[in-house]
Structure formats: C-alpha cells, structure tokens
Write a protein that holds these residues in place. Structure first.
Motif, PDB file in Angstrom:
ATOM      1  N   LEU A 125      39.650  49.018  44.511  1.00 52.98           N
ATOM      2  CA  LEU A 125      38.871  47.899  45.033  1.00 52.98           C
ATOM      3  C   LEU A 125      37.546  48.373  45.624  1.00 52.98           C
ATOM      4  O   LEU A 125      37.501  49.357  46.364  1.00 52.98           O
ATOM      5  CB  LEU A 125      39.650  47.154  46.122  1.00 52.98           C
ATOM      6  CG  LEU A 125      40.940  46.445  45.716  1.00 52.98           C
ATOM      7  CD1 LEU A 125      41.566  45.781  46.932  1.00 52.98           C
ATOM      8  CD2 LEU A 125      40.677  45.419  44.631  1.00 52.98           C
TER       9      LEU A 125
ATOM     10  N   VAL B 234      39.860  39.777  48.489  1.00 52.05           N
ATOM     11  CA  VAL B 234      41.323  39.801  48.615  1.00 52.05           C
ATOM     12  C   VAL B 234      41.742  39.446  50.037  1.00 52.05           C
ATOM     13  O   VAL B 234      42.673  38.647  50.244  1.00 52.05           O
ATOM     14  CB  VAL B 234      41.874  41.185  48.222  1.00 52.05           C
ATOM     15  CG1 VAL B 234      43.364  41.289  48.564  1.00 52.05           C
ATOM     16  CG2 VAL B 234      41.656  41.439  46.744  1.00 52.05           C
TER      17      VAL B 234
ATOM     18  N   ALA C 171      43.222  46.154  51.734  1.00 52.33           N
ATOM     19  CA  ALA C 171      42.037  45.518  51.145  1.00 52.33           C
ATOM     20  C   ALA C 171      40.897  45.510  52.157  1.00 52.33           C
ATOM     21  O   ALA C 171      39.744  45.822  51.841  1.00 52.33           O
ATOM     22  CB  ALA C 171      42.363  44.103  50.697  1.00 52.33           C
TER      23      ALA C 171
ATOM     24  N   HIS D  70      46.025  45.904  47.461  1.00 54.91           N
ATOM     25  CA  HIS D  70      45.785  44.464  47.505  1.00 54.91           C
ATOM     26  C   HIS D  70      46.497  43.795  48.678  1.00 54.91           C
ATOM     27  O   HIS D  70      46.501  42.566  48.775  1.00 54.91           O
ATOM     28  CB  HIS D  70      46.214  43.812  46.181  1.00 54.91           C
ATOM     29  CG  HIS D  70      45.304  44.146  45.037  1.00 54.91           C
ATOM     30  ND1 HIS D  70      45.339  45.372  44.391  1.00 54.91           N
ATOM     31  CD2 HIS D  70      44.316  43.423  44.434  1.00 54.91           C
ATOM     32  CE1 HIS D  70      44.420  45.382  43.436  1.00 54.91           C
ATOM     33  NE2 HIS D  70      43.797  44.226  43.442  1.00 54.91           N
TER      34      HIS D  70
END
Length: 264
Positions: free
Chosen positions: A235, A243, A220, A215
């Motif tokens: 993700l 993000v 990201a 993150h």
C-alpha cells in the motif's frame, strides 16, 4: 427536557467527557506513551548503531524511528474511545445496560444526533491531543538518536507528521464505532486491542496473510507515517488512507445502525 440542537448536544457531550477522570488519564497516557516509547526505542537504536549491531535494519531511516512511539501511543486512544462512547452502557442490568444511556436518549431523542455529538467530541479530542503529541514525540525521538536524528523539515517528514495525526484520529473514530456496536467496554477492549495490536503482528509473520495484514486499520494507517517505504507493504500512503477511511466509515455507520435499531 429534550433538545435537538447540535451545539447544545455537543456541549453536553463535551461536559460529560471532561468531567470523567478516565478521559484525562487516557489522553495523558497517549502523550506519555508516544514520547516515552519513542525516546527509549531511539536510544536503543543509537546504541545498536554505535556497536554496529546486525539487528539494525538495512533500510533503517532515522525519520521513521520518530513515529515508533506514536504507533504505540494509539493504544491509549483506543481505550479513550471505548470508555467515551460505551461507558454509559456498562454496569447495568441483565443486558449490561445502565440507566445513563436511557437518560441521554430521553434528553436527546434523536439517536443519530446523540451519536454524532459523541463522535464529534471524541474525534475532536483525539485530533487535539494528536496535534500536540505527534510533533513532540517525533522531536524527542530524533533528539534521542543524537547526531543521526533529523529535524521536522526533513524531506517527507511534514507529510508523515500530518499522516500520523490523521491516523490517530481515524483509529479513534473507528474504535468508537465498534464500541457502540459492542456496548460493553470490556468486550470492546477485548476485541479492539487484539484486532489493532496483536492480529496484524501475527499476520505479518505469515507469508500468505501478509498482504491482508496491510489492509487492517492500524497497518493501513501506518503507511501514512512512513517517510521511506518499509516492510514490503503493498500500500502507498494514499491507498493506506483510503483503506483506513473505509474501515472508519464502516465502523461508524455500523455504530449508528446499532444505536438506531436496538432497544437500549
């Protein structure tokens, strides 16, 4: 003489950017690092595959190798962003502020307008360089892989190319926002380089922190460049974009607030 016309301020910031030597060098380095590192990495991978080395990842996909250099090239864009927006603050008095930022604010009293113009020029230059760098680095890297390399129109590659351009541009804007908050180029680079390139690597190697690491902005954003899912990231490309946009928005807003509220 003061001005509040957006086009005039953007033109002024563009003139500043193109007349500063560091702008050309950092943007050129973005291209050279992206292409050079990508080619060297793929030549190494090609050799490892030929030798049936156990170091080759079981989930290796040649398309993903085309973006390794781009990931490293963004280091130069971080330096570019810092120098572009915080250079006017350096080399000054006890507070570390030079007269250049004061002169700019006399010419453009609306601080938000000045800040927006700097981000526009910085983001525009990052976008332009990324549009050239990303496909060239990918093609050069795939060519270095030899017969296992893939073309630009391979499944998933076009979207990954777009994602790489978006990531480089947003990371540049994020870095610019942080640099405005910190003001000092040295302090900004001292914070941003470890944050982007050291901290994520350390966190990815600690099981309890791995989920958090994905993150962070560069991790990201890296999901946007993946043709195949790798590394156990939690993700998706869409989530990674969300993000990264959130980080970029927070940093640029923080930069705006800092410039508006402090005495420079």
């Amino acid at each position: 003489m003061t001005t509040n016309a957006l086009t005039a301020v953007v033109r002024s910031e563009w003139t500043k950017a193109r007349t500063v030597r560091s702008t050309a060098w950092t943007l050129l380095l973005t291209f050279l690092i992206s292409v050079g590192v990508g080619v060297v990495n793929c030549l190494s991978v090609k050799k490892a595959i030929a030798e049936d080395s156990p170091l080759v990842r079981p989930d290796f996909h040649p398309a993903d190798s085309g973006f390794v250099g781009v990931g490293m090239g963004q280091l130069a864009l971080v330096v570019f962003a810092v120098l572009l927006v915080s250079g006017e603050h350096s080399g000054g008095h006890s507070g570390g502020t030079s007269g250049m930022i004061r002169t700019s604010l006399v010419a453009v009293p609306r601080r938000g307008l000045l800040y927006g113009a700097k981000l526009t020029v910085g983001g525009g230059l990052a976008l332009a360089v990324s549009l050239l760098t990303v496909p060239v680095a990918f093609l050069a890297s795939e060519r270095a892989l030899g017969p296992i390399g893939v073309p630009l129109d391979s499944p998933g590659v076009p979207w990954a190319l777009v994602g790489a351009v978006v990531q480089l541009t947003l990371v540049t804007l994020f870095s610019a926002g942080v640099a405005v908050v910190l003001r000092s180029p040295a302090m900004s680079l001292g914070v941003l380089i470890p944050f982007h390139f050291v901290l994520p690597t350390l966190m990815l190697n600690i099981p309890g922190l791995r989920r958090i690491a994905y993150h962070l902005p560069t991790q990201a954003g890296a999901q946007l460049m993946e043709v195949t899912e790798q590394g156990g990231s939690t993700l998706s490309a869409g989530a990674g974009l969300t993000v990264l946009v959130a980080w970029t928005g927070a940093a640029t807003v923080a930069g705006y607030v800092a410039l508006r509220t402090r005495d420079v």
